[in-house]
Design a protein around this motif. Structure first.
Motif, PDB file in Angstrom:
ATOM      1  N   TYR A  88       0.849  -1.180   0.000  1.00 44.93           N
ATOM      2  CA  TYR A  88       0.000   0.000   0.000  1.00 44.93           C
ATOM      3  C   TYR A  88       0.895   1.244   0.000  1.00 44.93           C
ATOM      4  CZ  TYR A  88      -4.494  -2.233   0.932  1.00 44.93           C
ATOM      5  OH  TYR A  88      -5.636  -2.963   0.833  1.00 44.93           O
ATOM      6  N   HIS A 100       1.198   4.908   1.386  1.00 42.55           N
ATOM      7  CA  HIS A 100       0.669   5.778   2.440  1.00 42.55           C
ATOM      8  C   HIS A 100       1.340   7.137   2.338  1.00 42.55           C
ATOM      9  CE1 HIS A 100      -1.109   2.574   5.140  1.00 42.55           C
ATOM     10  NE2 HIS A 100      -0.377   1.846   4.332  1.00 42.55           N
ATOM     11  N   TYR A 146       1.896  10.489   4.914  1.00 41.66           N
ATOM     12  CA  TYR A 146       1.765  11.162   6.194  1.00 41.66           C
ATOM     13  C   TYR A 146       2.423  12.527   6.057  1.00 41.66           C
ATOM     14  CZ  TYR A 146       0.213   7.033   8.794  1.00 41.66           C
ATOM     15  OH  TYR A 146      -0.515   5.957   9.263  1.00 41.66           O
ATOM     16  N   HIS A 199      -4.113   6.974   1.828  1.00 38.81           N
ATOM     17  CA  HIS A 199      -3.406   5.793   1.344  1.00 38.81           C
ATOM     18  C   HIS A 199      -4.172   5.181   0.184  1.00 38.81           C
ATOM     19  CE1 HIS A 199      -6.268   3.509   3.920  1.00 38.81           C
ATOM     20  NE2 HIS A 199      -6.075   2.560   3.038  1.00 38.81           N
ATOM     21  N   ARG A 230       3.822   0.190   2.509  1.00 38.75           N
ATOM     22  CA  ARG A 230       3.513  -0.697   3.616  1.00 38.75           C
ATOM     23  C   ARG A 230       2.909  -1.983   3.057  1.00 38.75           C
ATOM     24  NH1 ARG A 230       3.183  -3.522   7.132  1.00 38.75           N
ATOM     25  NH2 ARG A 230       2.499  -3.256   9.304  1.00 38.75           N
ATOM     26  N   ASP A 231       3.613  -3.091   3.261  1.00 37.22           N
ATOM     27  CA  ASP A 231       3.163  -4.375   2.743  1.00 37.22           C
ATOM     28  C   ASP A 231       1.981  -4.886   3.559  1.00 37.22           C
ATOM     29  OD1 ASP A 231       2.829  -6.963   1.828  1.00 37.22           O
ATOM     30  OD2 ASP A 231       4.957  -7.383   1.729  1.00 37.22           O
ATOM     31  N   LYS A 232       0.856  -5.114   2.895  1.00 41.11           N
ATOM     32  CA  LYS A 232      -0.322  -5.552   3.636  1.00 41.11           C
ATOM     33  C   LYS A 232      -0.174  -6.966   4.164  1.00 41.11           C
ATOM     34  CE  LYS A 232      -3.052  -7.434  -0.200  1.00 41.11           C
ATOM     35  NZ  LYS A 232      -4.366  -7.410  -0.864  1.00 41.11           N
ATOM     36  N   THR A 287       2.434  -7.968   5.753  1.00 36.93           N
ATOM     37  CA  THR A 287       3.279  -7.908   6.945  1.00 36.93           C
ATOM     38  C   THR A 287       2.430  -7.537   8.143  1.00 36.93           C
ATOM     39  OG1 THR A 287       5.135  -7.157   5.613  1.00 36.93           O
ATOM     40  CG2 THR A 287       5.298  -6.827   7.983  1.00 36.93           C
ATOM     41  N   SER A 288       2.530  -8.333   9.169  1.00 34.25           N
ATOM     42  CA  SER A 288       1.737  -8.023  10.356  1.00 34.25           C
ATOM     43  C   SER A 288       2.379  -6.876  11.119  1.00 34.25           C
ATOM     44  CB  SER A 288       1.617  -9.238  11.260  1.00 34.25           C
ATOM     45  OG  SER A 288       2.884  -9.571  11.789  1.00 34.25           O
ATOM     46  N   GLY A 289       1.582  -6.139  11.813  1.00 32.68           N
ATOM     47  CA  GLY A 289       2.119  -5.090  12.648  1.00 32.68           C
ATOM     48  C   GLY A 289       2.004  -3.717  12.044  1.00 32.68           C
ATOM     49  N   SER A 290       2.395  -2.738  12.854  1.00 34.26           N
ATOM     50  CA  SER A 290       2.154  -1.334  12.546  1.00 34.26           C
ATOM     51  C   SER A 290       3.373  -0.587  12.046  1.00 34.26           C
ATOM     52  CB  SER A 290       1.671  -0.609  13.812  1.00 34.26           C
ATOM     53  OG  SER A 290       0.631  -1.302  14.419  1.00 34.26           O
ATOM     54  N   ARG A 291       4.460  -1.252  11.845  1.00 32.21           N
ATOM     55  CA  ARG A 291       5.713  -0.554  11.546  1.00 32.21           C
ATOM     56  C   ARG A 291       5.624   0.276  10.275  1.00 32.21           C
ATOM     57  NH1 ARG A 291      11.498  -3.389  11.970  1.00 32.21           N
ATOM     58  NH2 ARG A 291      12.814  -1.631  11.360  1.00 32.21           N
ATOM     59  N   LEU A 292       6.021   1.554  10.394  1.00 31.52           N
ATOM     60  CA  LEU A 292       6.142   2.446   9.246  1.00 31.52           C
ATOM     61  C   LEU A 292       7.615   2.802   9.080  1.00 31.52           C
ATOM     62  CD1 LEU A 292       3.165   4.932   9.805  1.00 31.52           C
ATOM     63  CD2 LEU A 292       3.298   3.096   8.121  1.00 31.52           C
ATOM     64  N   PHE A 304       9.890   5.471   7.622  1.00 29.39           N
ATOM     65  CA  PHE A 304       9.901   6.834   7.099  1.00 29.39           C
ATOM     66  C   PHE A 304      11.201   7.116   6.375  1.00 29.39           C
ATOM     67  CE2 PHE A 304       6.209   8.934   9.038  1.00 29.39           C
ATOM     68  CZ  PHE A 304       5.850   8.012  10.010  1.00 29.39           C
TER      69      PHE A 304
END
Lengths: 114, 112
Positions: B32, B34, B36, B49, B91-93, B95-100, B102
């Motif tokens: 995805y 994104h 910010y 996004h 952001r790879d959908k 991949t679990s978790g919230s890591r961004l 930058f």
């Protein structure tokens, strides 16, 4: 809905001390992530907690640790502070903890190590 | 996550449209895109996004190239409040978790 809150907003510590920062996520959010922002390195991911478990970890030394409580509030701790730890520490929360959701950031805690 | 490339800085005049480019030539099919932004003395703020199709929301529009190797964030009428650093993040959908992850972002200056 109240946003992400971080306390304290500003902190001055001496080299060698330890520090604990707190983050309260948006109500209902279960995922909390922490980031460090410095002029030289930019925004770097520290770790993420989801339902009280650390799910992801960035490339930081073991002096950086965190935890999450059952109410989703999170704390991060830095032990044996170094001058290079001076930074803005940001906390972000999200509702589901899975992509492609949006994350909500707090205003940050500005840590100065002298 | 795949890498993005953005111009270091851009300038715009108030009330004019702004097109902020982002190149991501190694994007995968499950990434995805994104955006910010970070206003001075604040934490980053989610903007928009998308995956494949162009997206619109109250803040901005996201135009995604057909091959997905680039995208453009469009602010339709810039205001002084839009002066910020804008980050384009993949952001790879899967991949679990919230890591961004930058990058350095684009510093947008809006002139009155």
């Amino acid at each position: 809905k109240a946003g992400v809150t971080q306390t304290p907003r500003y902190l001055i510590k001496t080299r060698g001390q330890q520090v604990t920062l707190s983050c309260s996520p948006i109500s209902g959010h279960r995922s909390v992530s922490w980031y460090q922002q410095t002029p030289g390195q930019g925004l770097q991911f520290l770790f993420e907690y989801f339902s009280e478990t650390q799910r992801n970890k960035g490339n930081f030394p073991g002096r950086f640790s965190g935890r999450q409580f059952s109410n989703s509030r999170s704390e991060m701790n830095v032990s044996t502070l170094e001058l290079g730890d001076s930074a803005l520490y940001l906390c972000a929360s999200s509702s589901l903890g899975e992509a492609p959701y949006e994350q909500y950031f707090g205003p940050g805690t500005r840590l100065t190590v002298t | 996550d795949a890498k993005t490339t953005q111009p270091n800085s851009m300038e715009s005049n108030e009330e004019e449209p702004v097109h902020l480019p982002c190149n991501h030539s190694t994007i995968s099919g499950t990434d995805y895109i994104h955006w910010y932004r970070q206003l001075p003395s604040q934490g980053p703020e989610y903007v928009i996004h998308g995956l494949t199709s162009n997206v619109n929301n109250r803040m901005a529009s996201l135009a995604i190239a057909e091959d997905r190797k680039s995208s453009t964030l469009i602010l339709h009428r810039a205001t002084l409040r839009d002066a910020a650093v804008y980050y384009c993040i993949l952001r790879d959908k899967e991949t679990s978790g919230s890591r961004l992850t930058f990058g350095e972002g684009t510093q947008l200056t809006v002139n009155p």
